[in-house]
Design a protein around this motif. Structure first.
Motif, PDB file in Angstrom:
ATOM      1  N   GLU A   1      14.863   2.045   7.061  1.00 17.86           N
ATOM      2  CA  GLU A   1      16.091   2.507   7.677  1.00 17.86           C
ATOM      3  C   GLU A   1      16.302   3.993   7.403  1.00 17.86           C
ATOM      4  OE1 GLU A   1      19.956  -0.219   7.833  1.00 17.86           O
ATOM      5  OE2 GLU A   1      19.992   1.325   6.264  1.00 17.86           O
ATOM      6  N   ILE A   2      16.012   4.406   6.184  1.00 20.40           N
ATOM      7  CA  ILE A   2      16.218   5.809   5.823  1.00 20.40           C
ATOM      8  C   ILE A   2      15.236   6.683   6.579  1.00 20.40           C
ATOM      9  CG2 ILE A   2      15.992   7.448   3.914  1.00 20.40           C
ATOM     10  CD1 ILE A   2      17.128   5.189   2.104  1.00 20.40           C
ATOM     11  N   GLY A   3      13.988   6.242   6.671  1.00 20.82           N
ATOM     12  CA  GLY A   3      13.019   6.920   7.537  1.00 20.82           C
ATOM     13  C   GLY A   3      12.353   8.147   6.965  1.00 20.82           C
ATOM     14  N   ALA A   4      12.365   8.310   5.641  1.00 21.68           N
ATOM     15  CA  ALA A   4      11.716   9.493   5.078  1.00 21.68           C
ATOM     16  C   ALA A   4      10.206   9.309   5.032  1.00 21.68           C
ATOM     17  CB  ALA A   4      12.232   9.736   3.658  1.00 21.68           C
ATOM     18  N   ASP A   5       9.471  10.433   4.963  1.00 13.06           N
ATOM     19  CA  ASP A   5       8.026  10.366   4.783  1.00 13.06           C
ATOM     20  C   ASP A   5       7.681  10.022   3.338  1.00 13.06           C
ATOM     21  OD1 ASP A   5       8.402  12.951   6.897  1.00 13.06           O
ATOM     22  OD2 ASP A   5       6.979  11.369   7.452  1.00 13.06           O
ATOM     23  N   PHE A   6       8.465  10.549   2.406  1.00 13.96           N
ATOM     24  CA  PHE A   6       8.296  10.261   0.989  1.00 13.96           C
ATOM     25  C   PHE A   6       9.662   9.929   0.410  1.00 13.96           C
ATOM     26  CE2 PHE A   6       4.003  11.775   0.937  1.00 13.96           C
ATOM     27  CZ  PHE A   6       3.964  12.882   1.782  1.00 13.96           C
ATOM     28  N   TYR A   7       9.691   8.891  -0.415  1.00 13.14           N
ATOM     29  CA  TYR A   7      10.948   8.515  -1.066  1.00 13.14           C
ATOM     30  C   TYR A   7      10.647   8.121  -2.498  1.00 13.14           C
ATOM     31  CZ  TYR A   7      15.611   6.581  -1.788  1.00 13.14           C
ATOM     32  OH  TYR A   7      16.886   6.357  -2.254  1.00 13.14           O
ATOM     33  N   VAL A   8      11.335   8.775  -3.446  1.00  8.31           N
ATOM     34  CA  VAL A   8      11.121   8.439  -4.847  1.00  8.31           C
ATOM     35  C   VAL A   8      12.427   8.005  -5.485  1.00  8.31           C
ATOM     36  CG1 VAL A   8      11.520  10.818  -5.693  1.00  8.31           C
ATOM     37  CG2 VAL A   8      10.164   9.223  -7.048  1.00  8.31           C
ATOM     38  N   SER A   9      12.352   7.054  -6.399  1.00 10.19           N
ATOM     39  CA  SER A   9      13.510   6.734  -7.220  1.00 10.19           C
ATOM     40  C   SER A   9      13.059   6.289  -8.604  1.00 10.19           C
ATOM     41  CB  SER A   9      14.372   5.646  -6.575  1.00 10.19           C
ATOM     42  OG  SER A   9      15.597   5.509  -7.278  1.00 10.19           O
ATOM     43  N   ASN A  10      13.815   6.723  -9.619  1.00  5.69           N
ATOM     44  CA  ASN A  10      13.521   6.354 -11.002  1.00  5.69           C
ATOM     45  C   ASN A  10      14.096   4.981 -11.304  1.00  5.69           C
ATOM     46  OD1 ASN A  10      12.313   8.842 -11.677  1.00  5.69           O
ATOM     47  ND2 ASN A  10      14.300   9.758 -12.115  1.00  5.69           N
TER      48      ASN A  10
ATOM     49  N   ASP B   1       0.813  -1.229   0.000  1.00  3.96           N
ATOM     50  CA  ASP B   1       0.000   0.000   0.000  1.00  3.96           C
ATOM     51  C   ASP B   1       0.836   1.263   0.000  1.00  3.96           C
ATOM     52  OD1 ASP B   1      -2.817  -0.819   2.188  1.00  3.96           O
ATOM     53  OD2 ASP B   1      -2.286  -1.372   0.130  1.00  3.96           O
ATOM     54  N   ARG B   2       2.081   1.139   0.493  1.00  2.00           N
ATOM     55  CA  ARG B   2       2.930   2.334   0.604  1.00  2.00           C
ATOM     56  C   ARG B   2       3.630   2.658  -0.695  1.00  2.00           C
ATOM     57  NH1 ARG B   2       0.349   2.070   4.338  1.00  2.00           N
ATOM     58  NH2 ARG B   2       0.853   1.596   6.494  1.00  2.00           N
ATOM     59  N   VAL B   3       3.525   1.720  -1.670  1.00  2.00           N
ATOM     60  CA  VAL B   3       4.330   1.839  -2.886  1.00  2.00           C
ATOM     61  C   VAL B   3       3.444   2.178  -4.069  1.00  2.00           C
ATOM     62  CG1 VAL B   3       5.895   0.632  -4.458  1.00  2.00           C
ATOM     63  CG2 VAL B   3       5.979   0.144  -1.996  1.00  2.00           C
ATOM     64  N   SER B   4       3.685   3.321  -4.705  1.00  2.00           N
ATOM     65  CA  SER B   4       2.972   3.716  -5.920  1.00  2.00           C
ATOM     66  C   SER B   4       3.967   3.789  -7.058  1.00  2.00           C
ATOM     67  CB  SER B   4       2.344   5.101  -5.749  1.00  2.00           C
ATOM     68  OG  SER B   4       1.492   5.136  -4.637  1.00  2.00           O
ATOM     69  N   LEU B   5       3.474   3.527  -8.270  1.00  2.00           N
ATOM     70  CA  LEU B   5       4.322   3.697  -9.444  1.00  2.00           C
ATOM     71  C   LEU B   5       3.902   4.959 -10.174  1.00  2.00           C
ATOM     72  CD1 LEU B   5       4.515   0.020 -10.769  1.00  2.00           C
ATOM     73  CD2 LEU B   5       6.140   1.245  -9.334  1.00  2.00           C
ATOM     74  N   VAL B   6       4.853   5.803 -10.474  1.00  2.02           N
ATOM     75  CA  VAL B   6       4.595   7.040 -11.211  1.00  2.02           C
ATOM     76  C   VAL B   6       5.587   7.107 -12.357  1.00  2.02           C
ATOM     77  CG1 VAL B   6       3.645   8.267  -9.218  1.00  2.02           C
ATOM     78  CG2 VAL B   6       6.105   8.384  -9.696  1.00  2.02           C
ATOM     79  N   ASP B   7       5.469   8.152 -13.181  1.00  2.00           N
ATOM     80  CA  ASP B   7       6.360   8.228 -14.340  1.00  2.00           C
ATOM     81  C   ASP B   7       7.816   8.453 -13.947  1.00  2.00           C
ATOM     82  OD1 ASP B   7       4.349   9.883 -16.925  1.00  2.00           O
ATOM     83  OD2 ASP B   7       4.418   7.819 -16.176  1.00  2.00           O
ATOM     84  N   ASN B   8       8.045   9.370 -13.040  1.00  4.07           N
ATOM     85  CA  ASN B   8       9.420   9.794 -12.756  1.00  4.07           C
ATOM     86  C   ASN B   8       9.434  10.638 -11.488  1.00  4.07           C
ATOM     87  OD1 ASN B   8       8.296  12.302 -13.695  1.00  4.07           O
ATOM     88  ND2 ASN B   8       8.840  11.714 -15.774  1.00  4.07           N
ATOM     89  N   ALA B   9      10.635  10.990 -11.051  1.00  5.09           N
ATOM     90  CA  ALA B   9      10.785  11.768  -9.821  1.00  5.09           C
ATOM     91  C   ALA B   9      10.135  13.145  -9.955  1.00  5.09           C
ATOM     92  CB  ALA B   9      12.266  11.915  -9.473  1.00  5.09           C
TER      93      ALA B   9
END
Lengths: 458, 441
Positions: free
Chosen positions: A252-261, A110-118
């Motif tokens: 581990e990183i603990g961010a509220d939002f994290y994006v990667s291409n 549920d926490r993971v969405s796919l989008v086009d890019n950062a």
């Protein structure tokens, strides 16, 4: 980092992908030979012959077997689009999201969405800030903090969504060349102080995992820890380059939002990225609103109107690909890192310059100082040199201009101050020859007494 | 013919070619369609001929081969070529009025986000109205909720009769809705009007409605014409909207996905301050430039408009000829089905384009949206017929009326057999005493 995925549990009785060898990742069996060199070359045989392609960071690269998987999905849609839409698309997106969830160690798909890019992810995060402010959430003197070298699209997104609601921006200078994580942490702390002046709250910190230009791996875990200590409300990590480049463990990183291409270093076709959201907020939305609005970001992102969603469907095929390599993606990352450091050092030695960061602060890209005699004195000079290298030497590499700061950080070579850097990359298709060509091209310019401003613009 | 810098010509429209495309060539162009399916739902996902797919693939390969070179040297001129052709196709006066976006859903978000900013910044007052048709596309309704309602706009829906018998019925309801929007001294700031509604499918008299909007002081009109290009007439001067969007991947033979958003220069000659919600470094350079770069992606579908224009010009009469034959074909097939089933069409022929709603026999027992969807699935799985079904609830006092309508489409690849297959499937269902209640969820 875990690459193993429990494939069966996530099948959901979904239709098989068109790729007959399709099964999601398992670590290669001992009996399986790793992919051979000729096979690797063949996988990238569609790359322009003769181009020394050492700018993987900008647009990434995609092997033929993943492209073939993508084509199969596209054909499936074209053959019978209704059947594809009703029966094939959603399960296939779920399979990709699940594979990503395991790779990044997210708690729940549920926490993971796919989008086009950062770039899209930035719009999602910043629009959400804008919405919260419309509800009276923003106070005067509240701030958003980011590094001065944040990606231009992110900066513009702030201009579009944060500035109009009265939010001001604090930019943290990235020390460059950089010598240690401590230098970055120190600058960041100073930035946070500025952000909290006059009783303001830092509403959002935007932190690159790997900065774009100049390229450095930032100590994100540490920086986020400091954010939490200092009462920063939300942290957004722009990890555009990260996946396939460095280990990404979102817990581990603990961010509220994290994006990667995925298309930069994780072998996907253009384009797909994942956006991880730590909290299950009901007010984080895709800016393109479809019938799925309100069902949660993963569902909204999985249907933003009629489009080609095939890049989002090939993650299982990517895992198949990377697992043909010794050590899977971990092995690839290590070899890329070792390769780029070795080649960067070779160039530095040849030119008598410096590296932009110590080896442990880079992943599969590194900044290498250009000889001062080239006189890189502006962004325009940098662009000229980049074009020149493309047109006259078929070398694709980013060139960066770093203005002098008049402090002890300004690096020198035997002829003067170093103000230009190349950002070289190493991906599995690169050969040593790519970098020797760059070395020679620059040395040739020096021998000819050329400077950047004298180079013709494309 | 114009030669542009890389030698490909931009063909003129309308002049008949010496060698027209033959039926077997048409077959070959659509040979990738699943031959076992009677494909009479072109409206949902469109269709794209093999030659245009090939052109798209070449474009994709060019990027993969040398992306930096593609980005710096090829992408922008190619998008410009597409925009220029679209400008001509839709009779827009200025090139900067034409932006290319993914789809009408994206265009709606752009226009409605703009409306939301107008509410937030006080240009529109809280409670001012925004109109839309009751049959507006689901995504547009959600966009209204997300952007307009949330920013303080009052959303007014225009109910429409269906089946519908004349434009006057629609115009009458529209006028009433305008009055509702203007009540209590409020203004109607924006009217969102479909050119061709999706479900149920009817061609709306947009030109007349826009004239009424101007008379009644509506600030802006946005026409959601998702189906229109390649289906109805799309003359921006004739229609007179402020914003107009249409998908080229539905009826103009482009691959998924590409749409244009037309934004009329306002009377002062400047552009509306529209922005793509995905913000890149091009922010502030105008919507067309913003939309042409929203981060690294595959833009290839946006680059094959020249090939689409070439394709339609292989047909007698070009796109006008195709539209005419599609319309005549769908009316003929619709009437054939209505006669075979003892039902009727959902609108008179002049209110449809290349799609028409055909009543389904009442004995099928379509009693809900869920029934309609299940029947659609059943037709696909058991009979190899692809057609969307619309559930039309009975009105107060109506008994024994038709409650289900199929939206059949007609495109260049269709054959009479496709519709016979559908006719026979339904006849068989009726003969077997089938009702939707039998279908599992």
């Amino acid at each position: 980092m875990e690459n193993e995925i429990d494939t069966d549990a996530h099948r959901n009785g979904a239709v098989e992908s068109p790729d007959s060898n399709h099964h999601t990742a398992k670590k290669p069996k001992l009996a399986t030979l790793p992919i051979s060199e000729p096979s690797i070359l063949d996988e990238f045989s569609h790359h322009q012959r003769g181009v020394a392609r050492i700018n993987n960071g900008s647009f990434g690269s995609c092997p033929r077997s993943v492209l073939a998987a993508q084509t199969a999905w596209q054909l499936r849609f074209l053959q019978q689009p209704d059947d594809f839409f009703f029966n094939v698309l959603r399960p296939a997106i779920l399979r990709s999201r699940t594979a990503i969830k395991d790779i990044i160690n997210a708690d729940h798909v549920d926490r993971v969405s796919l989008v086009d890019n950062a770039t899209t992810a930035a719009a999602i995060v910043l629009q959400q800030i804008s919405r919260r402010s419309a509800q009276g959430h923003f106070q005067p003197n509240d701030t958003v903090i980011m590094f001065h070298c944040a990606y231009q699209a992110v900066k513009k997104s702030i201009e579009a969504y944060v500035t109009p609601i009265g939010g001001s921006v604090v930019e943290v200078q990235l020390p460059f060349p950089v010598r240690s994580n401590e230098e970055i942490v120190s600058e960041f702390k100073k930035g946070l102080e500025k952000g909290k002046l006059n009783g303001g709250k830092v509403r959002l910190a935007i932190i690159d995992h790997i900065t774009s230009m100049p390229s450095v791996v930032l100590p994100v875990r540490e920086l986020i820890k400091i954010c939490r200590e200092q009462g920063v409300e939300q942290v957004f990590v722009d990890g555009a380059h990260a996946i396939g480049s460095v280990r990404v463990d979102v817990k581990e990183i603990g961010a509220d939002f994290y994006v990667s291409n995925l298309y930069k270093w994780f072998f996907s076709p253009p384009s797909v990225a994942f956006l991880y959201c730590k909290n299950n907020s009901n007010d984080v939305h895709h800016p393109i609103v479809s019938q799925e609005y309100g069902k949660g970001l993963p569902f909204e992102s999985a249907w933003v109107g009629m489009r080609d969603y095939s890049p989002q469907l090939v993650v299982p095929s990517i895992l198949e690909f990377v697992n043909r390599f010794e050590g899977g993606i971990d092995g690839i990352m290590k070899r890329n890192h070792d390769g780029v450091v070795k080649m960067g050092s070779m160039l530095k030695e040849s030119w008598g310059t410096v590296l932009g960061s110590p080896p442990e602060m880079c992943a599969s890209m590194i900044m290498v100082g250009l000889p001062s005699r080239l006189c890189v004195k502006s962004d325009d000079d940098a662009l000229r040199l980049r074009s020149y290298l493309r047109v006259y030497h078929a070398i694709e590499v980013l060139v960066y201009y770093q203005a002098l700061r008049n402090d002890d950080r300004d690096p020198r070579d035997k002829d003067g101050f170093i103000t230009g850097y190349v950002r070289i990359s190493h991906q599995i298709y690169n050969t040593v020859d790519d970098y020797h060509r760059l070395k020679t091209a620059i040395n040739q310019l020096l021998d000819d007494g050329k400077v950047c401003s004298g180079l013709l613009k494309e | 013919m114009d030669e542009n810098s890389n030698g490909s010509h931009i063909p003129k429209t309308k002049k008949p070619k010496i060698t027209l495309i033959t039926p077997s060539q048409i077959q070959a162009e659509f040979a990738h369609h699943d031959a076992s399916v009677a494909r009479i739902n072109n409206g949902s996902f469109g269709s794209c001929p093999a030659s245009i797919l090939a052109a798209q693939r070449r474009s994709q390969l060019a990027f993969l081969r040398h992306p930096d070179h593609f980005y710096f040297n090829q992408l922008s001129p190619a998008i410009l070529r597409s925009r220029t052709l679209i400008q001509r196709l839709v009779n827009a006066h200025h090139l900067d009025e034409i932006s290319i976006v993914d789809n009408a859903t994206t265009a709606a978000s752009i226009v409605l986000q703009h409306a939301a900013w107008s509410f937030r910044e006080g240009r529109f007052r809280q409670g001012d109205a925004v109109l839309m048709l009751h049959y507006a596309y689901g995504a547009v309704k959600k966009s209204m909720e997300a952007y307009v309602a949330r920013a303080g706009g009052y959303v007014v829906e225009v109910p429409l009769p269906f089946p519908v018998n004349s434009n006057e019925e629609i115009i009458s309801e529209f006028r009433k809705a305008l009055e509702r929007g203007k009540s209590n001294g409020k203004r109607v700031r924006l009217a969102v009007i479909d050119h061709v509604t999706s479900m149920p499918c009817v061609v709306i008299p947009v030109k007349e409605l826009i004239q009424i909007c101007r008379e009644e002081g509506v600030d802006q009109v946005f026409v959601d014409a998702a189906h229109s290009i390649g289906c109805t007439d799309v003359d921006m001067q004739e229609i007179g909207a402020d914003f107009y969007t249409s998908n080229l991947h539905k009826w103009f033979f482009c691959p998924p996905s590409i749409a244009f958003l037309y934004a009329r220069r306002n009377p002062k000659g400047s552009a509306f301050d529209l922005h793509h919600p995905v913000v890149s470094h091009e922010y502030g350079n105008g919507l067309a430039v913003e939309s042409a770069w929203i981060g690294t992606r595959d833009y290839s579908a946006q680059l094959v408009v020249p090939e689409a224009v070439e394709f339609v010009n292989r047909f007698e009469g070009g796109i006008e000829g195709i539209k005419k034959r599609n319309h005549e074909g769908v009316v003929e097939m619709g009437e054939m089905l209505a006669k075979a089933w003892g039902t009727h069409l959902g609108c008179p022929p002049h209110m449809c384009c290349s799609m028409v709603m055909v009543g389904m026999p009442a004995s099928l027992g379509i009693e809900s949206d869920s029934d309609a969807l299940k029947l659609r699935t059943h037709l696909r799985d058991a009979f190899g017929v692809e057609v969307p079904i619309y559930y039309r609830p009975p009105q107060e006092g109506e008994v024994g009326v038709v409650t289900g309508y199929a939206r059949i489409s007609y495109q260049v690849y269709n054959k009479v057999d496709d519709y016979y297959k559908f006719r026979d499937a339904v006849n068989q269902l009726v003969q077997n005493g089938f009702t939707c209640g039998e279908l599992s969820d």
